[in-house]
Design a protein around this motif. Structure first.
Motif, PDB file in Angstrom:
ATOM      1  N   ALA A 347       0.833  -1.199   0.000  1.00  9.48           N
ATOM      2  CA  ALA A 347       0.000   0.000   0.000  1.00  9.48           C
ATOM      3  C   ALA A 347       0.871   1.253   0.000  1.00  9.48           C
ATOM      4  CB  ALA A 347      -0.923  -0.011   1.218  1.00  9.48           C
ATOM      5  N   ALA A 348       1.962   1.222   0.771  1.00 10.28           N
ATOM      6  CA  ALA A 348       2.864   2.377   0.793  1.00 10.28           C
ATOM      7  C   ALA A 348       3.527   2.575  -0.564  1.00 10.28           C
ATOM      8  CB  ALA A 348       3.918   2.194   1.887  1.00 10.28           C
ATOM      9  N   ASP A 349       3.979   1.499  -1.207  1.00 11.45           N
ATOM     10  CA  ASP A 349       4.602   1.612  -2.529  1.00 11.45           C
ATOM     11  C   ASP A 349       3.661   2.280  -3.519  1.00 11.45           C
ATOM     12  OD1 ASP A 349       6.867   0.228  -1.621  1.00 11.45           O
ATOM     13  OD2 ASP A 349       6.069  -1.711  -2.232  1.00 11.45           O
ATOM     14  N   LEU A 350       2.440   1.777  -3.620  1.00  7.76           N
ATOM     15  CA  LEU A 350       1.490   2.282  -4.605  1.00  7.76           C
ATOM     16  C   LEU A 350       1.112   3.731  -4.347  1.00  7.76           C
ATOM     17  CD1 LEU A 350       1.419  -0.742  -5.245  1.00  7.76           C
ATOM     18  CD2 LEU A 350      -1.067  -0.595  -5.414  1.00  7.76           C
ATOM     19  N   ASN A 351       0.869   4.064  -3.086  1.00  8.07           N
ATOM     20  CA  ASN A 351       0.429   5.420  -2.782  1.00  8.07           C
ATOM     21  C   ASN A 351       1.579   6.426  -2.782  1.00  8.07           C
ATOM     22  OD1 ASN A 351      -2.392   4.967  -2.587  1.00  8.07           O
ATOM     23  ND2 ASN A 351      -2.089   3.986  -0.598  1.00  8.07           N
ATOM     24  N   PRO A 367       1.383  12.692   2.018  1.00 11.92           N
ATOM     25  CA  PRO A 367       1.050  11.397   2.639  1.00 11.92           C
ATOM     26  C   PRO A 367       0.147  11.573   3.855  1.00 11.92           C
ATOM     27  CG  PRO A 367       3.449  11.754   2.482  1.00 11.92           C
ATOM     28  CD  PRO A 367       2.781  13.059   2.254  1.00 11.92           C
ATOM     29  N   LEU A 368      -0.774  10.626   4.009  1.00 14.32           N
ATOM     30  CA  LEU A 368      -1.537  10.464   5.240  1.00 14.32           C
ATOM     31  C   LEU A 368      -1.157   9.116   5.825  1.00 14.32           C
ATOM     32  CD1 LEU A 368      -5.216  11.520   4.382  1.00 14.32           C
ATOM     33  CD2 LEU A 368      -3.534  12.833   5.652  1.00 14.32           C
ATOM     34  N   ILE A 369      -0.824   9.085   7.101  1.00 14.72           N
ATOM     35  CA  ILE A 369      -0.527   7.809   7.743  1.00 14.72           C
ATOM     36  C   ILE A 369      -1.547   7.568   8.855  1.00 14.72           C
ATOM     37  CG2 ILE A 369       1.913   7.775   7.132  1.00 14.72           C
ATOM     38  CD1 ILE A 369       2.596   8.746   9.920  1.00 14.72           C
ATOM     39  N   PHE A 388       1.324   3.530  13.550  1.00 13.37           N
ATOM     40  CA  PHE A 388       0.862   3.705  12.176  1.00 13.37           C
ATOM     41  C   PHE A 388       1.283   2.504  11.332  1.00 13.37           C
ATOM     42  CE2 PHE A 388       1.697   8.049  13.774  1.00 13.37           C
ATOM     43  CZ  PHE A 388       0.429   8.600  13.638  1.00 13.37           C
ATOM     44  N   ASN A 389       0.363   2.013  10.501  1.00 10.71           N
ATOM     45  CA  ASN A 389       0.717   0.880   9.637  1.00 10.71           C
ATOM     46  C   ASN A 389       0.173   1.014   8.220  1.00 10.71           C
ATOM     47  OD1 ASN A 389      -2.059   0.330  10.249  1.00 10.71           O
ATOM     48  ND2 ASN A 389      -1.711  -1.825   9.752  1.00 10.71           N
ATOM     49  N   TYR A 390      -0.312   2.209   7.857  1.00 11.06           N
ATOM     50  CA  TYR A 390      -0.904   2.374   6.531  1.00 11.06           C
ATOM     51  C   TYR A 390      -0.636   3.791   6.042  1.00 11.06           C
ATOM     52  CZ  TYR A 390      -4.230   1.116   2.814  1.00 11.06           C
ATOM     53  OH  TYR A 390      -4.803   0.787   1.605  1.00 11.06           O
ATOM     54  N   LEU A 391      -0.388   3.902   4.737  1.00  9.15           N
ATOM     55  CA  LEU A 391      -0.146   5.205   4.114  1.00  9.15           C
ATOM     56  C   LEU A 391      -1.030   5.343   2.889  1.00  9.15           C
ATOM     57  CD1 LEU A 391       3.203   7.014   3.497  1.00  9.15           C
ATOM     58  CD2 LEU A 391       1.661   6.657   1.563  1.00  9.15           C
ATOM     59  N   MET A 392      -1.715   6.476   2.793  1.00 11.29           N
ATOM     60  CA  MET A 392      -2.446   6.814   1.580  1.00 11.29           C
ATOM     61  C   MET A 392      -2.161   8.279   1.243  1.00 11.29           C
ATOM     62  SD  MET A 392      -6.382   6.772   2.970  1.00 11.29           S
ATOM     63  CE  MET A 392      -6.982   7.895   4.240  1.00 11.29           C
ATOM     64  N   GLY A 399     -10.181  24.213  -2.481  1.00  8.19           N
ATOM     65  CA  GLY A 399     -10.839  24.222  -1.183  1.00  8.19           C
ATOM     66  C   GLY A 399     -11.468  22.910  -0.779  1.00  8.19           C
ATOM     67  N   LYS A 400     -11.220  21.848  -1.545  1.00 11.89           N
ATOM     68  CA  LYS A 400     -11.793  20.551  -1.234  1.00 11.89           C
ATOM     69  C   LYS A 400     -10.689  19.528  -1.029  1.00 11.89           C
ATOM     70  CE  LYS A 400     -15.268  17.218  -2.841  1.00 11.89           C
ATOM     71  NZ  LYS A 400     -16.239  16.865  -3.917  1.00 11.89           N
ATOM     72  N   SER A 401     -10.876  18.631  -0.050  1.00 11.34           N
ATOM     73  CA  SER A 401      -9.881  17.603   0.240  1.00 11.34           C
ATOM     74  C   SER A 401     -10.319  16.282  -0.388  1.00 11.34           C
ATOM     75  CB  SER A 401      -9.718  17.414   1.751  1.00 11.34           C
ATOM     76  OG  SER A 401      -9.241  18.593   2.353  1.00 11.34           O
ATOM     77  N   TYR A 402      -9.349  15.568  -0.969  1.00 11.15           N
ATOM     78  CA  TYR A 402      -9.598  14.275  -1.590  1.00 11.15           C
ATOM     79  C   TYR A 402      -8.677  13.230  -0.962  1.00 11.15           C
ATOM     80  CZ  TYR A 402     -11.749  17.128  -5.287  1.00 11.15           C
ATOM     81  OH  TYR A 402     -12.523  18.020  -5.988  1.00 11.15           O
ATOM     82  N   PHE A 403      -9.254  12.100  -0.577  1.00  8.58           N
ATOM     83  CA  PHE A 403      -8.449  10.965  -0.129  1.00  8.58           C
ATOM     84  C   PHE A 403      -8.247  10.031  -1.318  1.00  8.58           C
ATOM     85  CE2 PHE A 403     -10.880  11.897   3.923  1.00  8.58           C
ATOM     86  CZ  PHE A 403      -9.827  12.588   4.512  1.00  8.58           C
ATOM     87  N   LEU A 404      -7.007   9.570  -1.492  1.00  5.73           N
ATOM     88  CA  LEU A 404      -6.678   8.677  -2.586  1.00  5.73           C
ATOM     89  C   LEU A 404      -5.956   7.454  -2.040  1.00  5.73           C
ATOM     90  CD1 LEU A 404      -6.026  11.873  -3.607  1.00  5.73           C
ATOM     91  CD2 LEU A 404      -5.868  10.684  -5.766  1.00  5.73           C
ATOM     92  N   ASP A 405      -6.437   6.289  -2.442  1.00 11.83           N
ATOM     93  CA  ASP A 405      -5.853   5.026  -1.995  1.00 11.83           C
ATOM     94  C   ASP A 405      -5.872   4.075  -3.185  1.00 11.83           C
ATOM     95  OD1 ASP A 405      -5.024   2.744  -0.752  1.00 11.83           O
ATOM     96  OD2 ASP A 405      -6.653   2.645   0.709  1.00 11.83           O
ATOM     97  N   ALA A 406      -4.704   3.866  -3.790  1.00 16.97           N
ATOM     98  CA  ALA A 406      -4.609   3.159  -5.073  1.00 16.97           C
ATOM     99  C   ALA A 406      -4.440   1.659  -4.911  1.00 16.97           C
ATOM    100  CB  ALA A 406      -3.451   3.736  -5.886  1.00 16.97           C
ATOM    101  N   THR A 407      -5.068   1.081  -3.901  1.00 18.06           N
ATOM    102  CA  THR A 407      -4.890  -0.359  -3.657  1.00 18.06           C
ATOM    103  C   THR A 407      -6.022  -1.210  -4.220  1.00 18.06           C
ATOM    104  OG1 THR A 407      -5.908  -0.112  -1.472  1.00 18.06           O
ATOM    105  CG2 THR A 407      -3.500   0.001  -1.583  1.00 18.06           C
TER     106      THR A 407
END
Length: 653
Positions: A347-351, A367-369, A388-392, A399-407
């Motif tokens: 997950a860390a590699d991809l993100n 990064p968000l952990i 912490f065990n995950y990174l996205m 003005g808008k926040s987007y979460f991205l997780d490429a898994t």
């Protein structure tokens, strides 16, 4: 699996190795008569086994090249019922990678109700690799009976002093007494992270310890719990580690030259350190580390694209090119170029690859952990990296926040992994590190049946359904696992109570994951009707949202934690042939959870003499319920399940 002879030594050594400052209240082989005769554990007469005593002493060994922490542990369990025999199968997991931990002084014995004893032999202990970092020691007590008492003890030796061994006071079965004693030198200061109810004993007393042959000031920290109930895992939780009574200790300060110096950094210092780390910040800030991926995506972005368009192109590119290998983490496991060549990574590699590519196109990805749901909630008081065990990724645009997780190739922008929905994440930003609430979107499902009863007693008609949010992810995954060349055979919306046969299936937005998936089909339900002579019966809900009530306990001792809001709407429009008349319909009902936590409505309308409509709507808005709110949740689901099972009764004319 290997036999474990190297971990065993004579019993007398173990006893002499215990520090003199504290002794276990549970004496090896000395089983009180009342414990041998025990047939029921009175605080919980349904218990299949009970931990009679669990005692641990942790102390420092300064005589090694690297200071080590030793935990001596003695655990005793009473087997009460046959269903508890599995608790005589023991596994001791330790972190063997880089020789960080090792186990020694292991011994075990079983004591029968008549007082006879049987010690385990060396050949009965085995070790196996869990993964590259952990090893498990396994053994099973022989000749287990109802009434047997088992006990085992060992020493766990850990290199370094940054973290002390974690201690669980509680588990699946009741615990009569659990005690953890730590002897510390005065020049180490630790922060203590506690879970669960107030300890029966929580005290610190001054003492002296020997360091390199000299007596120095220190203190003995004693924690104990008694009469703790067993906690069984139920639906809608994060991890049981969030609810079990336990304690963790992390080094915070070290005294040097009479002055305490902080070991734990503040959050801003931690952000700077991570951004300078060669496996995190430097990975996405160095274009050479992902040059091959950049060379392939650059022509797709081209020129003249808006940042919103570029964001979507790059995200879709990573989803299409890469596959998640199932592993988490916050640091890159290898070069991102190598990951790209192999088309696979953590997950860390991809993100991190996603973050690096976006930043090359001037999109401010950071990064968000976080700690995943199955890893445990993070404590925001202390900047402890190990929680912490995950990174996205996170992007702020207009003005808008987007979460991205490429898994997962079926998740659009804004939908992190369900396992990552653990309330909050920490933004690793040099100038503005901050906690960010991870508010998930809903899983929205609408299913509408328009049916009639055929001459041969089948239900037939049309189904129209739409799936959005996490429901859209689920349905696309189910479609991908079937035969995509023969969509009429897809059974992704199969009923629980009656088999549905689909034909003329039409899918809209199957490959456009940013939009709801729309499913339309002609359907037949051959066995929906039950013939009762003068009457026929058919289910009012052909596709129950829940097969059974996920909340079975009368009371619950830990919170309910739902990952995302749920909105399900079910509509059945049924045309009744002339040879039948409606004799009985389910009664309408509305059930709510206080404070707009949820709503279930079940409406029944007779639109014409031969036309009925049933509308069932479920909304779960509140995601976290404390134990005292559990009765409302259980009552809500009890009524939901009850209504889903009610029948429509038709009389034959």
């Amino acid at each position: 699996m290997h036999k474990l002879s190297q971990f065993l030594i004579p019993c007398a050594f173990f006893l002499s190795a215990l520090p003199s400052y504290s002794q276990s209240p549970v004496k090896w082989g000395k089983i009180p008569e009342e414990d041998l005769k025990m047939t029921l554990y009175q605080p919980d007469t349904a218990a299949t086994a009970v931990v009679l005593g669990d005692f641990g002493i942790a102390y420092f060994d300064f005589d090694q090249s690297v200071t080590e922490v030793v935990l001596d542990r003695h655990r005793r369990i009473k087997i009460l019922k046959r269903a508890g025999f599995d608790y005589a199968d023991i596994g001791i997991v330790y972190q063997s990678g880089n020789r960080y931990q090792n186990v020694s002084n292991l011994k075990a014995q079983i004591v029968q109700p008549d007082g006879s004893k049987r010690a385990l032999e060396r050949k009965e202990f085995f070790e196996e690799k869990v993964d590259e970092n952990f090893t498990r020691i396994k053994f099973s007590f022989p000749e287990v009976k109802e009434g047997s008492v088992i006990e085992y003890s060992y020493s766990l030796r850990s290199s370094g002093v940054f973290q002390l061994p974690e201690w669980y006071f509680q588990g699946e079965i009741p615990v009569r007494w659990s005690e953890y004693v730590i002897q510390m030198p005065e020049f180490y200061q630790y922060v203590t992270l506690r879970n669960g109810p107030k300890f029966a004993i929580d005290e610190s007393t001054p003492t002296s310890i020997v360091v390199s042959g000299q007596s120095v000031e220190g203190y003995t920290y004693r924690m104990a719990c008694k009469d703790l109930p067993g906690l069984s895992e139920e639906s809608f939780i994060t991890t049981m580690d969030d609810y079990l009574s336990r304690v963790r200790l992390q080094l915070s300060e070290v005294k040097r030259s009479g002055v305490f110096e902080p070991v734990l950094k503040d959050w801003k210092a931690l952000a700077s350190e991570l951004l300078e780390n060669g496996s995190l910040g430097k990975v996405f800030n160095q274009k050479n580390d992902f040059s091959e991926a950049f060379a392939k995506v650059a022509p797709l972005v081209g020129t003249g694209k808006s940042k919103q368009e570029t964001l979507q192109i790059v995200y879709d590119f990573v989803l299409g090119e890469m596959n998640w290998n199932g592993r988490n983490g916050i640091f890159a496991s290898q070069s991102l170029n190598k990951c790209f060549q192999e088309k696979s990574g953590t997950a860390a590699d991809l993100n991190l690859l996603l973050i690096g590519l976006l930043r090359q196109f001037d999109i401010p990805a950071v990064p968000l952990i976080l700690g995943t749901r199955d890893f445990g909630k993070v404590v925001d008081l202390y900047p402890i990296v190990d929680q912490f065990n995950y990174l996205m990724a996170m992007v702020e645009l207009d003005g808008k926040s987007y979460f991205l997780d490429a898994t997962n190739s079926y998740r659009p922008i804004g939908l992190p992994s369900i396992n990552a929905l653990n309330e909050k994440a920490w933004k690793v930003d040099k100038d503005n590190p901050a906690w960010v609430a991870v508010a998930p979107p809903k899983a929205q499902v609408v299913r509408a049946f328009n049916l009639t009863i055929t001459e041969n007693g089948e239900l037939a008609g049309e189904l129209s359904a739409s799936y959005d949010g996490y429901a859209g992810v689920d349905i696309r995954e189910e479609l991908s696992s079937g035969d995509e060349t023969n969509e009429s055979s897809d059974a992704e919306v199969s009923a629980t109570e009656a088999e549905i046969v689909y034909d003329s299936v039409a899918l809209t937005n199957k490959n456009d994951i940013s939009k709801p998936l729309v499913y339309k089909a002609s359907v037949r339900i051959p066995e929906a009707l039950t013939d009762g002579g003068e009457r026929v019966y058919l289910p009012s809900v052909l596709q129950p949202t829940f097969d059974e009530n996920p909340f079975k306990l009368t009371t619950r001792q830990y919170p309910v934690d739902i990952p995302y809001p749920i909105t399900h709407r079910y509509v059945l429009t049924l045309k009744i042939p002339e040879q039948y008349e409606v004799e009985q319909l389910p009664q309408p009902v509305i059930v709510t959870i206080p404070n707009n936590g949820g709503k279930f409505s079940f409406a029944v309308q007779k639109n014409a003499p031969k036309m009925i409509q049933i509308v069932s709507s479920i909304q779960l808005n509140q995601l976290h319920f404390e134990p005292e709110e559990y009765p409302f949740v259980k009552q809500f689901f009890d009524m939901l399940i009850e209504k889903q099972q009610e029948q429509i009764v038709l009389k034959k004319l």
